[in-house]
Design an enzyme around this catalytic site. Structure first.
Site, short mmCIF file in Angstrom:
data_model
loop_
_atom_site.label_atom_id
_atom_site.label_comp_id
_atom_site.label_asym_id
_atom_site.label_seq_id
_atom_site.Cartn_x
_atom_site.Cartn_y
_atom_site.Cartn_z
N ASP A 1 0.87 -1.16 0.00
CA ASP A 1 0.00 0.00 0.00
C ASP A 1 0.91 1.22 0.00
O ASP A 1 2.09 1.13 0.36
CB ASP A 1 -0.87 -0.03 1.26
CG ASP A 1 -1.69 1.23 1.45
OD1 ASP A 1 -2.40 1.62 0.51
OD2 ASP A 1 -1.59 1.82 2.54
N LEU A 2 0.40 2.39 -0.41
CA LEU A 2 1.20 3.60 -0.41
C LEU A 2 0.88 4.52 0.78
O LEU A 2 1.66 4.67 1.69
CB LEU A 2 1.00 4.36 -1.73
CG LEU A 2 1.51 3.69 -3.01
CD1 LEU A 2 1.17 4.54 -4.23
CD2 LEU A 2 3.01 3.45 -2.93
N ASP A 3 -0.32 5.13 0.74
CA ASP A 3 -0.69 6.13 1.75
C ASP A 3 -0.71 5.55 3.16
O ASP A 3 -1.35 4.53 3.41
CB ASP A 3 -2.07 6.72 1.43
CG ASP A 3 -2.11 7.47 0.12
OD1 ASP A 3 -1.04 7.90 -0.36
OD2 ASP A 3 -3.23 7.64 -0.43
N ASP B 1 -1.29 -0.60 6.02
CA ASP B 1 -1.66 -0.10 7.35
C ASP B 1 -3.12 -0.34 7.71
O ASP B 1 -3.49 -0.21 8.87
CB ASP B 1 -1.40 1.40 7.42
CG ASP B 1 -2.38 2.19 6.57
OD1 ASP B 1 -3.19 2.96 7.13
OD2 ASP B 1 -2.37 2.04 5.33
#
Length: 238
Positions: free
Chosen positions: A16-18, A188
């Site tokens: 995941d990025l954000d 996250d």
């Protein structure tokens, strides 16, 4: 690092990025502030606008097209077009104004500060196995120096439905030409990342930067294989 399930050998990792590789909250706050300022200054008709006005247009688009949430960029664009049309602008003016708003949004959306520790960790991992980014958002890894670590980037909307739907997880496995259970996903969010990855057949690593208690989290319906508190812990797994 905590282990909740046996970890099988894996040959690739997806991320995941954000809020996994960087803190996204200040980025979004700043972006929304700058976009609202731009809209207010764009035309006197928008001078009194607040966040609640923009939200009303987003809700109107969502009610008209419930599946639009899978593509947050298209959702934002259509909301801007509706705003211009509602305020009496013709089609050409609406498209031009929308393009300018989207340019403003894209610029601020990608003013991301990636921690040096994240760069170092991804660099080490990328030398050992292929890495892939899977995001529901619209950050551009190329604009914040992350693209060089990833074989490819999958984005909700253009590459399938948003996580936790399995579309992008399955597409990642197909493009990597690997059995899906030989991929470890890191994220996250306990629903979109952990539950999504597990239900698609991947192994899951929850990055718990805020030191939450998994057993007290309402979203923690499925436990991950691994829980870590910082990205660098992943290096010990390879």
């Amino acid at each position: 690092m905590r282990f909740y399930r046996p970890v099988a050998p894996f040959a690739a990792m997806t991320f995941d990025l954000d809020d996994t590789l960087y803190d996204n909250h200040p980025v979004i706050d700043k972006t929304e502030k700058e976009v609202l300022c731009f809209i207010r200054q764009y035309d006197a008709k928008f001078g009194h606008f607040g966040y609640e006005d923009l939200h009303l247009y987003r809700q109107a688009v969502l009610e008209r097209e419930p599946e639009i949430y899978h593509d947050v960029t298209s959702w934002r664009r259509q909301s801007a077009e509706l705003m211009f049309a509602h305020q009496g602008f013709n089609h050409e003016e609406a498209i031009r104004g929308t393009n300018e708003i989207m340019s403003c949004f894209t610029y601020w959306r990608n003013q991301i500060t990636v921690p040096e520790s994240a760069h170092k960790t991804l660099s080490v991992l990328a030398e050992k196995m292929p890495l892939v980014a899977i995001t529901n958002g619209n950050a551009e890894p190329a604009a914040c120096g992350l693209a060089r670590y990833f074989e490819f980037v999958l984005k909700a909307g253009i590459d399938g439905r948003a996580k936790p739907y399995p579309d992008m997880y399955q597409l990642a496995a197909e493009r990597l030409n690997l059995p899906i259970n030989q991929i470890l996903h890191v994220g996250d969010n306990l629903t979109t990342d952990v539950e999504g990855a597990l239900c698609s057949g991947m192994q899951a690593c929850w990055i718990n930067i805020e030191n939450k208690n998994l057993m007290q989290e309402p979203e923690g319906r499925l436990v991950p294989h691994i829980e870590i508190s910082d990205l660098a812990s992943l290096i010990a797994l390879i």
